[in-house]
Scaffold this motif. Structure first.
Motif, PDB file in Angstrom:
ATOM      1  N   UNK A 248      87.614  93.012  70.944  1.00 42.36           N
ATOM      2  CA  UNK A 248      86.788  93.776  70.152  1.00 42.36           C
ATOM      3  C   UNK A 248      87.650  93.970  68.889  1.00 42.36           C
ATOM      4  N   UNK A 249      87.189  94.528  67.784  1.00 44.56           N
ATOM      5  CA  UNK A 249      87.930  94.677  66.568  1.00 44.56           C
ATOM      6  C   UNK A 249      89.065  95.758  66.756  1.00 44.56           C
ATOM      7  N   UNK A 250      90.354  95.050  66.113  1.00 43.02           N
ATOM      8  CA  UNK A 250      91.564  95.971  66.173  1.00 43.02           C
ATOM      9  C   UNK A 250      91.744  96.553  64.877  1.00 43.02           C
ATOM     10  N   UNK A 251      92.812  97.544  64.948  1.00 44.88           N
ATOM     11  CA  UNK A 251      92.970  98.104  63.639  1.00 44.88           C
ATOM     12  C   UNK A 251      93.079  97.298  62.449  1.00 44.88           C
ATOM     13  N   UNK A 252      93.792  96.252  62.292  1.00 44.52           N
ATOM     14  CA  UNK A 252      93.807  95.530  61.223  1.00 44.52           C
ATOM     15  C   UNK A 252      92.486  95.322  60.625  1.00 44.52           C
ATOM     16  N   UNK A 253      91.788  94.707  61.513  1.00 44.13           N
ATOM     17  CA  UNK A 253      90.449  94.201  61.131  1.00 44.13           C
ATOM     18  C   UNK A 253      89.522  95.284  60.535  1.00 44.13           C
ATOM     19  N   UNK A 254      89.442  96.490  61.337  1.00 35.21           N
ATOM     20  CA  UNK A 254      88.918  97.725  60.875  1.00 35.21           C
ATOM     21  C   UNK A 254      89.316  98.119  59.475  1.00 35.21           C
ATOM     22  N   UNK A 255      90.666  98.228  59.190  1.00 32.29           N
ATOM     23  CA  UNK A 255      91.053  98.592  58.022  1.00 32.29           C
ATOM     24  C   UNK A 255      90.761  97.513  56.922  1.00 32.29           C
ATOM     25  N   UNK A 256      90.601  96.398  57.267  1.00 27.77           N
ATOM     26  CA  UNK A 256      90.271  95.276  56.441  1.00 27.77           C
ATOM     27  C   UNK A 256      88.626  95.432  55.892  1.00 27.77           C
TER      28      UNK A 256
ATOM     29  N   UNK B 233      90.307 102.157  69.819  1.00 21.70           N
ATOM     30  CA  UNK B 233      89.263 101.233  70.063  1.00 21.70           C
ATOM     31  C   UNK B 233      87.973 101.780  69.514  1.00 21.70           C
ATOM     32  N   UNK B 234      87.729 102.927  70.025  1.00 20.87           N
ATOM     33  CA  UNK B 234      86.343 103.487  69.721  1.00 20.87           C
ATOM     34  C   UNK B 234      86.216 103.709  68.275  1.00 20.87           C
ATOM     35  N   UNK B 235      87.425 104.355  67.486  1.00 24.53           N
ATOM     36  CA  UNK B 235      87.365 104.307  66.195  1.00 24.53           C
ATOM     37  C   UNK B 235      87.336 103.272  65.555  1.00 24.53           C
ATOM     38  N   UNK B 236      87.938 102.113  65.763  1.00 25.05           N
ATOM     39  CA  UNK B 236      87.675 100.924  65.305  1.00 25.05           C
ATOM     40  C   UNK B 236      86.309 100.286  65.290  1.00 25.05           C
ATOM     41  N   UNK B 237      85.528 100.173  66.450  1.00 27.60           N
ATOM     42  CA  UNK B 237      84.234 100.043  66.459  1.00 27.60           C
ATOM     43  C   UNK B 237      83.197 100.862  65.794  1.00 27.60           C
ATOM     44  N   UNK B 238      83.417 101.862  65.596  1.00 26.41           N
ATOM     45  CA  UNK B 238      82.831 102.821  64.827  1.00 26.41           C
ATOM     46  C   UNK B 238      82.765 102.644  63.418  1.00 26.41           C
ATOM     47  N   UNK B 239      84.226 102.242  62.972  1.00 25.14           N
ATOM     48  CA  UNK B 239      84.555 102.097  61.680  1.00 25.14           C
ATOM     49  C   UNK B 239      83.685 101.015  61.129  1.00 25.14           C
ATOM     50  N   UNK B 240      83.669  99.772  61.834  1.00 24.31           N
ATOM     51  CA  UNK B 240      83.016  98.578  61.544  1.00 24.31           C
ATOM     52  C   UNK B 240      81.480  98.866  61.259  1.00 24.31           C
ATOM     53  N   UNK B 241      80.781  99.562  62.156  1.00 24.64           N
ATOM     54  CA  UNK B 241      79.473  99.695  62.138  1.00 24.64           C
ATOM     55  C   UNK B 241      79.087 100.794  61.051  1.00 24.64           C
TER      56      UNK B 241
ATOM     57  N   UNK C 279      92.156 106.255  61.727  1.00 30.95           N
ATOM     58  CA  UNK C 279      92.607 105.141  62.374  1.00 30.95           C
ATOM     59  C   UNK C 279      94.224 105.070  62.416  1.00 30.95           C
ATOM     60  N   UNK C 280      94.762 105.951  61.403  1.00 26.00           N
ATOM     61  CA  UNK C 280      96.092 105.922  61.338  1.00 26.00           C
ATOM     62  C   UNK C 280      96.672 107.207  62.518  1.00 26.00           C
ATOM     63  N   UNK C 281      95.692 108.174  62.619  1.00 27.04           N
ATOM     64  CA  UNK C 281      96.057 109.341  63.155  1.00 27.04           C
ATOM     65  C   UNK C 281      95.539 109.709  64.771  1.00 27.04           C
ATOM     66  N   UNK C 282      94.895 108.736  65.171  1.00 26.49           N
ATOM     67  CA  UNK C 282      94.051 108.940  66.466  1.00 26.49           C
ATOM     68  C   UNK C 282      95.188 108.545  67.537  1.00 26.49           C
ATOM     69  N   UNK C 283      95.122 108.980  68.735  1.00 22.02           N
ATOM     70  CA  UNK C 283      96.010 108.614  69.942  1.00 22.02           C
ATOM     71  C   UNK C 283      95.358 107.312  70.332  1.00 22.02           C
ATOM     72  N   UNK C 284      96.501 106.733  70.948  1.00 22.32           N
ATOM     73  CA  UNK C 284      96.126 105.163  71.359  1.00 22.32           C
ATOM     74  C   UNK C 284      94.966 104.819  72.087  1.00 22.32           C
ATOM     75  N   UNK C 285      94.551 105.573  72.827  1.00 25.35           N
ATOM     76  CA  UNK C 285      93.439 105.136  73.843  1.00 25.35           C
ATOM     77  C   UNK C 285      92.110 105.774  73.047  1.00 25.35           C
ATOM     78  N   UNK C 286      92.001 106.096  72.137  1.00 24.25           N
ATOM     79  CA  UNK C 286      90.948 106.469  71.251  1.00 24.25           C
ATOM     80  C   UNK C 286      90.782 105.617  70.133  1.00 24.25           C
TER      81      UNK C 286
END
Length: 214
Positions: free
Chosen positions: A179-187, A41-49, A32-39
């Protein structure tokens, strides 16, 4: 899953299971900290699941190995705490529920409780688990089954329900602008990492303190 026969077996199983699951979530946090901006959202969604999956499966695993450990003690019904007496008599209780008007099932339950309480019964988690999904209500029920105190968990129930709903929306293919944002995925990742540790400690303390005894 190997048989849990000793307290060391239980502690080792909990430690191994928690470590593997937490490591993947630490990796997701890094992504979540290292991915490029356009990626992102996908990492956020994957992180939650994935975080929800690790949370759900660890809770069920911990419950199963704890009940398996208590079962290996081969204690009689009258030696067990009330919650484990319920686990031991679950088949008879379910028979009474299913056949309410059948006197024979009612009498079998009373006989087990009063006349055969010195007998050893098999304790199985699968007979108690109603569903795999882990909303706050299901988590509360699992804690009650295991005889765990829930006061320190209650302020997390709203978040547990929100995590469950968000995971379901993503897993069912829902796409939306909120859809989940970075802050929510990290939480979510932080909650699951610490939640696994907390639940693991609850189980360990219950086993070490022999809370399963009457």
């Amino acid at each position: 899953m190997r048989k849990i026969r000793t307290i060391d077996d239980l502690l080792d199983s909990l430690a191994s299971e928690s470590q593997r699951r937490k490591q993947e979530m630490i990796t997701l946090n890094f992504l979540l900290d290292s991915r490029r901006k356009h990626e992102v959202q996908v990492v956020c969604r994957s992180s939650v699941v994935l975080a929800y999956a690790h949370w759900e499966q660890f809770v069920h695993h911990a419950a199963q190995v704890y009940i398996g450990y208590v079962d290996s003690r081969r204690l009689s019904l009258d030696q067990l705490s009330l919650n484990f007496q319920v686990i031991g008599c679950q088949r008879l209780i379910q028979d009474v529920i299913n056949y309410q008007s059948e006197f024979c099932y009612q009498s079998q339950l009373i006989e087990q409780l009063k006349l055969r309480s010195s007998e050893t019964l098999t304790l199985e988690y699968d007979k108690m688990k109603q569903k795999s999904n882990l909303d706050a209500g299901s988590f509360q029920r699992i804690c009650e089954i295991l005889g765990l105190e829930t006061n320190l968990w209650r302020d997390k129930y709203g978040f547990i329900n929100d995590l469950y709903r968000t995971r379901c929306n993503i897993a069912h293919g829902e796409l939306s602008s909120d859809s989940p944002q970075v802050e929510y995925a990290k939480e979510v990742l932080d909650f699951v990492i610490h939640g696994i540790d907390h639940f693991k400690t609850d189980i360990e303390n219950a086993a070490l303190n022999e809370d399963y005894l009457l």
